[in-house]
Design an enzyme around this catalytic site. Structure first.
Site, short mmCIF file in Angstrom:
data_model
loop_
_atom_site.label_atom_id
_atom_site.label_comp_id
_atom_site.label_asym_id
_atom_site.label_seq_id
_atom_site.Cartn_x
_atom_site.Cartn_y
_atom_site.Cartn_z
N CYS A 136 0.91 -0.82 -0.18
CA CYS A 136 -0.16 -0.25 0.34
C CYS A 136 0.50 1.20 -0.03
O CYS A 136 0.61 2.44 -0.46
CB CYS A 136 -1.15 0.42 1.15
SG CYS A 136 -0.16 -0.38 2.65
N HIS A 418 -1.59 1.32 7.13
CA HIS A 418 -2.02 1.66 6.22
C HIS A 418 -2.34 2.44 5.36
O HIS A 418 -2.24 4.39 5.48
CB HIS A 418 -3.55 1.09 5.88
CG HIS A 418 -4.42 0.29 4.57
ND1 HIS A 418 -3.17 -0.34 3.54
CD2 HIS A 418 -5.23 0.71 3.93
CE1 HIS A 418 -3.92 -0.29 2.64
NE2 HIS A 418 -5.08 0.35 2.45
#
Ligand code: ZN
Length: 468
Positions: A136, A418
């Site tokens: 990510c 994230h």
């Protein structure tokens, strides 16, 4: 819990996530109707690392798939991309039922010649990137770069090839393939970015494997890899000490001397867009003499810790104020006094790049406790840099006007988190949130950039208005 973007009741296009996408439920996308013809062959998949293995080739693109199949190995990337670019444009024109006037001439050195305004009905390049193992950090950075106006056109039309160094060609070539694939994949699909990952890993081995990495470090590595492969300087000038005093000249003269020297060592398409110049002034409090250093910069790291108290909201302009403020240093060697003295130090942004990148330093590393600094962030959609470039070269109103075009968000803590990206599509000017393979349209004005929710801005990208 404070609201985050997922609680907003805004209309969203269908998600791209495979598990959320019913296998037969693509009726919203007329382009994808002809499924029998559209399945890409194994050949394409193996030859073309980015090909989407969901639904790559719809009606008009089935021809294109055959084209890719037949030509990837014969053609150089330039021809390949030109063809893709032309076909992509043709498809977009069919989609919108409008004739779009664009000027994709082959020798773009002036980014201003792109006319994105005339393409507001064109919707393309809205494509997710699959998470291929804690990637990510990479995906969010790529989504911001892929939506930067004008820059990507050089990779799509083959313009970048004229500077390509055969020794370091893999990062630029893979990036070029990625741009072409993104532009030719139907909107709201996703692709797996293996090629660019392995190209960057080869240049920067620290990105090997599947550990979570820092998005800003990846951004720097990727731009370095691109710039190295596209460096126009084949014989670097040797290192020299630069003058740090005026000797009767103006600051303009001195800045040019430093800039030209820097360009004689590295000069690339990447630097054309991302490199600015910073003036670092040291003034001795005792003898009053000043010394000047003009360094180049690509991203600007803004420290929250220095600028704000805990729990105070953060404001981009205030961070910039702190960045360019004069500060006192007690112990600095003055070459005129020939000893350590009290001095005043000041940074001035001297030359603005087309793309401004601000890295919000949220991670504070101390001896006994390292932490992520959770501050709410306030930043403008339009940024006027005039206030921050006083006394410098770039003071024209036109050069100082920027649009926000991308945000890399980090959610979670220092030890686990994230990344997502919010990015403005340069064609239709709409904002999308890219969460790996998932893409949703968002209303940027309604976003709350909190730190306890899903979106905590970590890198901000601003593009000069003249690029649109
Ligand atoms: Zn002195």
């Amino acid at each position: 819990m404070r609201p985050n973007m997922f609680n907003n009741n805004i209309q969203r296009p269908p998600s791209t996530t495979k598990d959320k996408m019913p296998s037969q439920g693509l009726s919203n996308y007329p382009l994808l109707l002809n499924k029998a013809q559209s399945t890409p062959s194994q050949d394409i998949k193996s030859n073309y690392i980015y090909s989407s293995n969901t639904t790559f080739a719809p009606n008009t693109q089935s021809q294109q798939s055959r084209f890719i199949e037949q030509n990837t190995q014969k053609q150089n990337p330039s021809q390949f991309n030109q063809q893709l670019s032309q076909q992509s444009l043709a498809i977009s024109q069919q989609n919108t039922q409008k004739t779009v006037t664009t000027n994709y001439s082959m020798s773009q050195s002036q980014p201003e010649q792109y006319q994105y305004k005339s393409m507001q009905n064109v919707s393309k390049g809205i494509c997710g990137l699959r998470n291929i193992g804690n990637t990510c950090f990479m995906n969010s950075v790529l989504q911001c770069l892929l939506n930067i106006p004008a820059f990507n056109e050089h990779f799509l039309n083959g313009d970048y090839l004229k500077d390509l160094n055969s020794k370091n060609s893999s990062v630029p070539n893979e990036y070029s393939k990625l741009v072409a694939t993104i532009r030719n994949t139907p909107n709201f699909q996703s692709i797996a970015p293996y090629g660019i990952k392995s190209a960057v890993e080869n240049v920067m081995p620290c990105f090997r494997g599947y550990a979570q990495q820092d998005a800003q470090e990846f951004l720097v590595a990727l731009l370095d890899g691109l710039s190295l492969g596209l460096n126009r300087v084949k014989n670097k000038s040797s290192y020299k000490e630069m003058n740090d005093n005026l000797n009767g000249r103006t600051l303009q003269d001195l800045s040019k001397e430093w800039w030209d020297y820097s360009k004689s060592r590295e000069n690339s398409l990447v630097l054309d867009y991302f490199q600015g110049q910073l003036l670092h002034t040291i003034k001795c409090s005792i003898c009053g003499s000043s010394s000047y250093a003009f360094d180049t910069f690509q991203d600007t790291s803004l420290a929250i810790a220095r600028a704000f108290k805990i729990l105070e909201d953060m404001n981009l302009e205030r961070l910039l104020d702190k960045y360019v403020i004069e500060e006192a240093i007690d112990d600095y060697y003055c070459s005129k006094c020939k000893k350590h003295q009290k001095v005043k130090r000041k940074f001035t942004i001297w030359r603005l790049p087309h793309i401004l990148m601000f890295h919000i330093k949220r991670f504070e590393f101390r001896r006994f406790s390292s932490d992520k600094l959770n501050h709410r962030v306030i930043f403008p959609l339009e940024l006027d840099m005039r206030e921050f470039v006083k006394d410098s070269l770039d003071q024209s109103v036109k050069n100082c006007q920027y649009f926000l075009c991308g945000i890399v968000n980090h959610s979670g803590t220092l030890y686990g988190g994230h990344y997502t990206a919010d990015s403005k599509n340069p064609f239709n000017q709409k904002w999308y949130r890219y969460n790996d393979s998932d893409v949703r349209e968002i209303d940027i004005k309604q976003q709350r950039y909190d730190t306890d929710g899903s979106s905590s801005p970590y890198i901000l990208f601003y593009a000069r208005k003249s690029l649109y």
